[in-house]
Design an enzyme around this catalytic site. Sequence first.
Site, PDB file in Angstrom:
ATOM      1  N   HIS A  66      -3.603  -5.324   1.055  1.00  0.00           N
ATOM      2  CA  HIS A  66      -3.374  -5.760   2.431  1.00  0.00           C
ATOM      3  C   HIS A  66      -3.882  -7.197   2.573  1.00  0.00           C
ATOM      4  CE1 HIS A  66      -2.314  -1.788   3.960  1.00  0.00           C
ATOM      5  NE2 HIS A  66      -3.396  -1.277   3.402  1.00  0.00           N
ATOM      6  N   CYS A  71       0.833  -1.199   0.000  1.00  0.00           N
ATOM      7  CA  CYS A  71       0.000   0.000   0.000  1.00  0.00           C
ATOM      8  C   CYS A  71       0.875   1.259   0.000  1.00  0.00           C
ATOM      9  CB  CYS A  71      -0.984  -0.027   1.163  1.00  0.00           C
ATOM     10  SG  CYS A  71      -2.393   1.089   0.919  1.00  0.00           S
TER      11      CYS A  71
END
Length: 522
Positions: free
Chosen positions: A446, A362
């Site tokens: 994630h 991310c």
Amino acid sequence: MSGAKLGGGLLVAGTTSDAGKSVVTAGICRWLARQGVKVAPFKAQNMSLNSFVTREGAEIGRAQAMQAQAARVEPTALMNPVLLKPGSDQSSQVVLLGKPVGEMSARGFFGVAGGPGGSSPGKALHGGRREQLLGIVTDCLEQLRGTYDAVICEGAGSPAEINLRRTDIVNMGIARAARFPVVVVGDIDRGGVFASFFGTTALLSPEDQSLIAGYMVNKFRGDVSLLEPGMEMLRGLTGRATYGVLPFRHGLGIDEEDGLRVSLRGAVRESVVAPPVGEDVLRVAVCAVPLMSNFTDVDALAAEPGVVVRFVDRAEELADADLVVVPGTRGTVKALTWLRERGLADALLRRAAEGRPVLGICGGFQVLGERISDEVESRAGEVDGLGLLPVRVRFEREKTLARPVGSALGEPVEGYEIHHGVAEVLGGEPFLDGCRVGSVWGTHWHGSLESDGFRRAFLREVASAAGRRFVPAPDTSFASLREEQLDLLGDLIEEHADTAALLRLIEDGAPAGLPFLPPGAP
């Protein structure tokens, strides 16, 4: 009590932050679920950088998602209607019913005069915003109560934050609105637990005190009989019972709200039945970037026998690492500056040049790219990334919230996405939604490492690139380890709490006639 219809609930409060509210809430949820009770967790307002995306695309705190798993139900936005994601010491992104609605200063949110957003934000909050938010969270709670037999609420911080009581919607504010009994949890490992129980109660108004049913001691070490005289004296002083003494256990906990903890690492590290399968261990260094978010991504690595995970903030700590992870962050440009200031950026560049593994997740993926255009998060404009991946990132006001499914390294992968940055991948080998160049990987996903087959394939790639004779265990199931941990929390409640008394509280509410302790609220 199998199949019992309770139609009630309970609020788990704490004498302090990190007293054990999340763990106790999860434990009660798992214990009730075992009894056949349809139970849901609830936290009206959460402040955390660790969040999760529900199947309907809503962002909630990871702790509430894990409590839902403890309850054996699907998490929804109703379980955490207000989520505050800090962007600095002074402001947070406000996520309402799973969707971001803007940034707000703490002064503005809590209604202190002089904050941004109008000539009198304090008046606006006291005159309407608190009531509006309380209306939203109570509506969510009532929807859960209409669907579930019982709702176990978690408070935040302490219910005796007297400076914030007027604006409270998560502790006594929600307890009063729902008429829920309150059990206050105290961490005896910190010391002063009896004073904390008494003081917490005595600083509340008579109306609030009438809902404080009693207490629960957490993290006790030793012989419980030595504690019993103190509990009897506390009952004499307060008129309230202690509903349990939970022993200290290593490696317990669900996904953390904040702090530098790896929730499963402790349990695996201390296990004598999980030695490395191969000849070598694998060392993983996680850069502890500012505003680090969803650092729980590395829990799945720590769950592997022979994998050692640690958080680092100095360049020299990367020297012996076989894999460096640059994790998610709520401040990508701030993290980039921090990496450069500390020499970690140069160390990452050297690693990549030497073919040594780096994984960006991310915000960490964005840092590894060529260019970042940010007029949203930091408003820094055009910023050079580290240039390790052929990626350009542009921040959009609309947040991406998704639950993607795909494959990588020949294995199925599931994950979740929470980001404002949109990545344009200009080359490299495809890797989930990102790319790979040599031994550098980057993705917005994630949770991908929780997919067991993919995690093992990835670790084999890392071990090969690092020259380690490390072999992933063939049978590590992260989901099973998580279930075992949640069962341990349920065991704590079942074996060390007065479950019959807790059921009475959930069914009938706080006992009548609880005495008032002076001085009460100011």
